[in-house]
Design a protein around this motif. Sequence first.
Motif, PDB file in Angstrom:
ATOM      1  N   GLY A 142      95.823 123.464  72.534  1.00 35.96           N
ATOM      2  CA  GLY A 142      94.680 124.316  72.207  1.00 35.96           C
ATOM      3  C   GLY A 142      94.979 125.491  71.296  1.00 35.96           C
ATOM      4  O   GLY A 142      94.336 126.538  71.414  1.00 35.96           O
ATOM      5  N   GLN A 143      95.903 125.334  70.364  1.00 36.63           N
ATOM      6  CA  GLN A 143      96.231 126.441  69.461  1.00 36.63           C
ATOM      7  C   GLN A 143      95.114 126.678  68.445  1.00 36.63           C
ATOM      8  O   GLN A 143      94.384 125.766  68.075  1.00 36.63           O
ATOM      9  N   ALA A 144      95.005 127.903  67.980  1.00 35.46           N
ATOM     10  CA  ALA A 144      93.950 128.286  67.046  1.00 35.46           C
ATOM     11  C   ALA A 144      94.271 127.799  65.630  1.00 35.46           C
ATOM     12  O   ALA A 144      95.426 127.532  65.285  1.00 35.46           O
ATOM     13  N   LEU A 145      93.236 127.704  64.814  1.00 37.48           N
ATOM     14  CA  LEU A 145      93.378 127.218  63.440  1.00 37.48           C
ATOM     15  C   LEU A 145      94.424 127.977  62.627  1.00 37.48           C
ATOM     16  O   LEU A 145      95.253 127.354  61.967  1.00 37.48           O
ATOM     17  N   PRO A 146      94.441 129.321  62.646  1.00 41.29           N
ATOM     18  CA  PRO A 146      95.468 130.019  61.859  1.00 41.29           C
ATOM     19  C   PRO A 146      96.886 129.680  62.307  1.00 41.29           C
ATOM     20  O   PRO A 146      97.799 129.605  61.474  1.00 41.29           O
ATOM     21  N   VAL A 147      97.075 129.484  63.601  1.00 38.40           N
ATOM     22  CA  VAL A 147      98.401 129.124  64.115  1.00 38.40           C
ATOM     23  C   VAL A 147      98.811 127.751  63.595  1.00 38.40           C
ATOM     24  O   VAL A 147      99.945 127.537  63.150  1.00 38.40           O
ATOM     25  N   ILE A 148      97.888 126.803  63.632  1.00 36.71           N
ATOM     26  CA  ILE A 148      98.177 125.448  63.163  1.00 36.71           C
ATOM     27  C   ILE A 148      98.471 125.456  61.661  1.00 36.71           C
ATOM     28  O   ILE A 148      99.417 124.815  61.201  1.00 36.71           O
ATOM     29  N   ALA A 149      97.664 126.190  60.902  1.00 33.66           N
ATOM     30  CA  ALA A 149      97.882 126.254  59.448  1.00 33.66           C
ATOM     31  C   ALA A 149      99.262 126.807  59.122  1.00 33.66           C
ATOM     32  O   ALA A 149      99.990 126.256  58.283  1.00 33.66           O
ATOM     33  N   ALA A 150      99.629 127.897  59.786  1.00 37.48           N
ATOM     34  CA  ALA A 150     100.930 128.509  59.529  1.00 37.48           C
ATOM     35  C   ALA A 150     102.070 127.593  59.958  1.00 37.48           C
ATOM     36  O   ALA A 150     103.080 127.453  59.246  1.00 37.48           O
ATOM     37  N   ALA A 151     101.917 126.960  61.110  1.00 35.28           N
ATOM     38  CA  ALA A 151     102.983 126.111  61.641  1.00 35.28           C
ATOM     39  C   ALA A 151     103.199 124.867  60.776  1.00 35.28           C
ATOM     40  O   ALA A 151     104.340 124.484  60.492  1.00 35.28           O
ATOM     41  N   VAL A 152     102.114 124.229  60.361  1.00 34.66           N
ATOM     42  CA  VAL A 152     102.238 123.025  59.540  1.00 34.66           C
ATOM     43  C   VAL A 152     102.838 123.369  58.176  1.00 34.66           C
ATOM     44  O   VAL A 152     103.728 122.665  57.671  1.00 34.66           O
ATOM     45  N   ALA A 201     104.791 125.902  57.494  1.00 35.23           N
ATOM     46  CA  ALA A 201     106.192 126.251  57.706  1.00 35.23           C
ATOM     47  C   ALA A 201     107.048 125.012  57.935  1.00 35.23           C
ATOM     48  O   ALA A 201     108.171 124.911  57.428  1.00 35.23           O
ATOM     49  N   TYR A 202     106.514 124.058  58.702  1.00 35.98           N
ATOM     50  CA  TYR A 202     107.287 122.841  58.972  1.00 35.98           C
ATOM     51  C   TYR A 202     107.559 122.063  57.683  1.00 35.98           C
ATOM     52  O   TYR A 202     108.693 121.629  57.436  1.00 35.98           O
ATOM     53  N   ILE A 203     106.528 121.879  56.866  1.00 37.13           N
ATOM     54  CA  ILE A 203     106.718 121.133  55.624  1.00 37.13           C
ATOM     55  C   ILE A 203     107.700 121.861  54.710  1.00 37.13           C
ATOM     56  O   ILE A 203     108.561 121.244  54.063  1.00 37.13           O
ATOM     57  N   GLY A 204     107.594 123.187  54.655  1.00 39.45           N
ATOM     58  CA  GLY A 204     108.538 123.950  53.847  1.00 39.45           C
ATOM     59  C   GLY A 204     109.966 123.780  54.322  1.00 39.45           C
ATOM     60  O   GLY A 204     110.892 123.609  53.516  1.00 39.45           O
ATOM     61  N   ALA A 231      98.957 125.703  53.781  1.00 35.12           N
ATOM     62  CA  ALA A 231      98.375 126.568  54.815  1.00 35.12           C
ATOM     63  C   ALA A 231      96.973 127.029  54.422  1.00 35.12           C
ATOM     64  O   ALA A 231      96.045 127.031  55.252  1.00 35.12           O
ATOM     65  N   VAL A 232      96.803 127.419  53.169  1.00 32.43           N
ATOM     66  CA  VAL A 232      95.486 127.870  52.694  1.00 32.43           C
ATOM     67  C   VAL A 232      94.459 126.744  52.768  1.00 32.43           C
ATOM     68  O   VAL A 232      93.307 126.955  53.189  1.00 32.43           O
ATOM     69  N   LEU A 233      94.852 125.542  52.369  1.00 33.68           N
ATOM     70  CA  LEU A 233      93.928 124.407  52.396  1.00 33.68           C
ATOM     71  C   LEU A 233      93.502 124.058  53.821  1.00 33.68           C
ATOM     72  O   LEU A 233      92.336 123.706  54.065  1.00 33.68           O
TER      73      LEU A 233
END
Length: 244
Positions: free
Chosen positions: A153-163, A165-168, A55-57
């Motif tokens: 059209g989701q925002a960058l923070p949403v995408i970072a958190a979602a990706v 979370a999905y991998i986890g 998420a940070v990356l």
Amino acid sequence: MTARPTLARRALAEFLGTGLLVTTVVGSGIAAQRLSTDVGLRLLENSIATVFGLAVLILLLGPVSGAHFNPVVSATDALLGRRTGTGLPARDLVVYMAAQVLGGIGGAVLANLMFQVPTAIATTERATAATLLGEVVATAGLVLLITGLTRTGQALPVIAAAVGAYIGAAYWFTSSTSFANPAVTIGRVFTDTFAGIAPVSVLPFLAAQLVGGAVGIGLTVLLFATPAPVDSRSAVDLSKESLA
């Protein structure tokens, strides 16, 4: 609209991001292996570090390269953006993939060095019918998630958190522990530790990831047929304008 970074800068971001992702996976795996003898606890420690690291990356490097860190994601971007001219051009796709693979290998070597572990070819064989099905599921879900969030059209923070979370989650609900990434798979060959994968398992895993990517693309077309009306070249580029 801000100017798109040069290909050299984007390639460096993909190299760095993929490398640090693999460093996170391998390094946390080595640390977990030393901290606990319980395999379940090791996997938990490994997955938590990966969730936050990924998420940070994405947040850090998304505005530069789109934070693909994955050849399947880059190929999906190129393919789905072909009709509208918003996807990666062929030259950029080749450069991205090369940077990702080299970064993955470098990331594994860096983790080995930090923990004073010899860089060696992994001996852990992982390819079975069950784990290959797990890789198809993990990769299909990842591609669908990224493209779905992009097209809505989701925002960058949403995408970072979602990706992240999905991998986890996929660490736990897939039998393969969700590699879902050819560059990460190749990088993990170069560490004979908790996160390693033997060369004999690599080609089957790569094939399963390609199949999963194709499934994810198909589901994207069926579920999100109309792209969001912005110039998008990656899973996170849609949100760059809101941050500019």
